[in-house]
Design a protein around this motif. Structure first.
Motif, mmCIF file in Angstrom:
data_model
loop_
_atom_site.group_PDB
_atom_site.id
_atom_site.type_symbol
_atom_site.label_atom_id
_atom_site.label_comp_id
_atom_site.label_asym_id
_atom_site.label_seq_id
_atom_site.Cartn_x
_atom_site.Cartn_y
_atom_site.Cartn_z
ATOM 1 N N GLU A 1 0.805 -1.228 0.000
ATOM 2 C CA GLU A 1 0.000 0.000 0.000
ATOM 3 C C GLU A 1 0.836 1.276 0.000
ATOM 4 O OE1 GLU A 1 -3.048 -0.238 -0.617
ATOM 5 O OE2 GLU A 1 -3.196 -2.391 -0.329
ATOM 6 N N GLN B 1 -1.745 8.388 2.814
ATOM 7 C CA GLN B 1 -2.662 8.022 3.890
ATOM 8 C C GLN B 1 -2.148 6.809 4.655
ATOM 9 O OE1 GLN B 1 -6.909 7.873 2.767
ATOM 10 N NE2 GLN B 1 -6.325 8.852 0.837
ATOM 11 N N MET B 2 -1.605 5.840 3.929
ATOM 12 C CA MET B 2 -1.182 4.599 4.559
ATOM 13 C C MET B 2 0.085 4.768 5.394
ATOM 14 S SD MET B 2 -3.488 2.419 4.066
ATOM 15 C CE MET B 2 -2.636 0.994 4.735
ATOM 16 N N ARG C 1 0.773 7.241 7.066
ATOM 17 C CA ARG C 1 0.359 7.970 8.266
ATOM 18 C C ARG C 1 -0.564 7.146 9.157
ATOM 19 N NH1 ARG C 1 -1.062 13.986 5.711
ATOM 20 N NH2 ARG C 1 0.909 14.227 4.564
ATOM 21 N N LEU C 2 -0.914 5.944 8.734
ATOM 22 C CA LEU C 2 -1.849 5.097 9.475
ATOM 23 C C LEU C 2 -1.093 4.275 10.516
ATOM 24 C CD1 LEU C 2 -4.734 3.931 9.824
ATOM 25 C CD2 LEU C 2 -4.104 2.199 8.114
ATOM 26 N N GLU C 3 -1.255 4.628 11.759
ATOM 27 C CA GLU C 3 -0.554 3.900 12.817
ATOM 28 C C GLU C 3 -1.076 2.463 12.902
ATOM 29 O OE1 GLU C 3 0.927 4.701 17.401
ATOM 30 O OE2 GLU C 3 0.200 6.336 16.126
ATOM 31 N N TYR D 1 -0.081 0.057 10.666
ATOM 32 C CA TYR D 1 0.273 -0.628 9.415
ATOM 33 C C TYR D 1 1.719 -1.116 9.461
ATOM 34 C CZ TYR D 1 1.018 -1.475 4.421
ATOM 35 O OH TYR D 1 1.338 -2.046 3.211
ATOM 36 N N ASN E 1 6.507 9.816 10.151
ATOM 37 C CA ASN E 1 5.265 9.092 9.911
ATOM 38 C C ASN E 1 5.186 7.758 10.667
ATOM 39 O OD1 ASN E 1 3.776 10.846 8.176
ATOM 40 N ND2 ASN E 1 5.271 10.409 6.567
ATOM 41 N N HIS F 1 3.353 10.054 15.172
ATOM 42 C CA HIS F 1 3.214 8.792 15.903
ATOM 43 C C HIS F 1 2.852 9.083 17.357
ATOM 44 C CE1 HIS F 1 4.551 4.881 17.645
ATOM 45 N NE2 HIS F 1 4.127 4.424 16.490
#
Length: 246
Positions: free
Chosen positions: A72, A85-86, A88-90, A92, A117, A150
């Motif tokens: 991703e 977006q991915m 920044r997604l905690e 993943y 990130n 984070h």
């Protein structure tokens, strides 16, 4: 000289001088990892991941470097904006780390210019829990100028064992042009690739000096006998290689 070439040349001179200690530490760590047949991994998200591709499965490159790819956050993902977006997604990065069999004293090279990130922090922290040594390529001034995304509040340089600074400009682009505010010409890829390839060359020198007759360096598959030579090296270093080889 073209403006971009001049700027990159200047940056490389700064890196050579200012990062000598950290680069030598990375050389020593990777030398020991190869001698002990520890595993070496590398990861970066989106454009930072170009360095993972540079170090992975390449003629003249080190066979024992295993790239970690997150589907991703790769540049062929569509729409490309989804990668932002991915990363920044905690969570993943933690999930990604769970797919890797990290062991104590393995080495993980992480590339993130801002180091802010969650994906890169998650991966670093998960690896460290398993006793993995972290080498990071980042931009310390840039990283200090932004807030962490984070929940730990940390940036990559703060959780790494060895920090190598690329000394680029905040925002990565390095050439100022009259008439526009935004700089042009990102520097992190070419500077980072130069740093890492320099490290690999010196590691191979160390291995030879240590009595290693066949350092794990890929032969080109496009030279006669290349496949046979690579297969022999793969057999010798199979404990440290975790990708498909045929």
């Amino acid at each position: 000289m073209f403006q971009y070439m001049e700027r990159i040349t200047d940056l490389l001179r700064v890196v050579e001088k200012e990062e000598e200690k950290s680069i030598k530490q990375a050389i020593d760590l990777l030398t020991v990892a190869n001698l002990k047949k520890q595993s070496i991994y590398i990861f970066g998200a989106s454009h930072a991941g170009i360095l993972a591709e540079e170090m992975y499965y390449r003629a003249g490159g080190m066979m024992t470097i295993n790239a970690i790819f997150g589907r991703e956050v790769m540049l062929d993902r569509s729409p490309i904006t989804f990668t932002s977006q991915m990363e920044r997604l905690e969570g993943y990065g933690t999930a990604l780390a769970s797919t890797v069999r990290f062991k104590k004293e393995d080495v993980l090279i992480l590339h993130s210019v801002s180091g802010r990130n969650p994906i890169i922090l998650d991966l670093a922290l998960a690896a460290k829990k398993n006793g993995v040594k972290i080498i990071c390529l980042t931009n310390v001034v840039y990283s200090k100028s932004v807030s962490s995304r984070h929940t730990s509040g940390k940036k990559l340089f703060e959780v790494s064992d060895i920090v190598i600074d690329n000394h680029g400009d905040i925002g990565d682009a390095c050439c100022s042009l009259d008439g526009i505010e935004q700089k042009v010409g990102p520097s992190s890829t070419v500077v980072g690739a130069t740093i890492l390839n320099s490290i690999i060359v010196e590691v191979c020198k160390n291995l030879i000096s240590s009595g290693v007759k066949n350092p794990p360096v890929f032969y080109s598959a496009n030279i006669d006998g290349g496949d046979k030579l690579n297969n022999a090296l793969f057999e010798e270093y199979k404990e440290s290689i975790h990708y498909q080889f045929s």
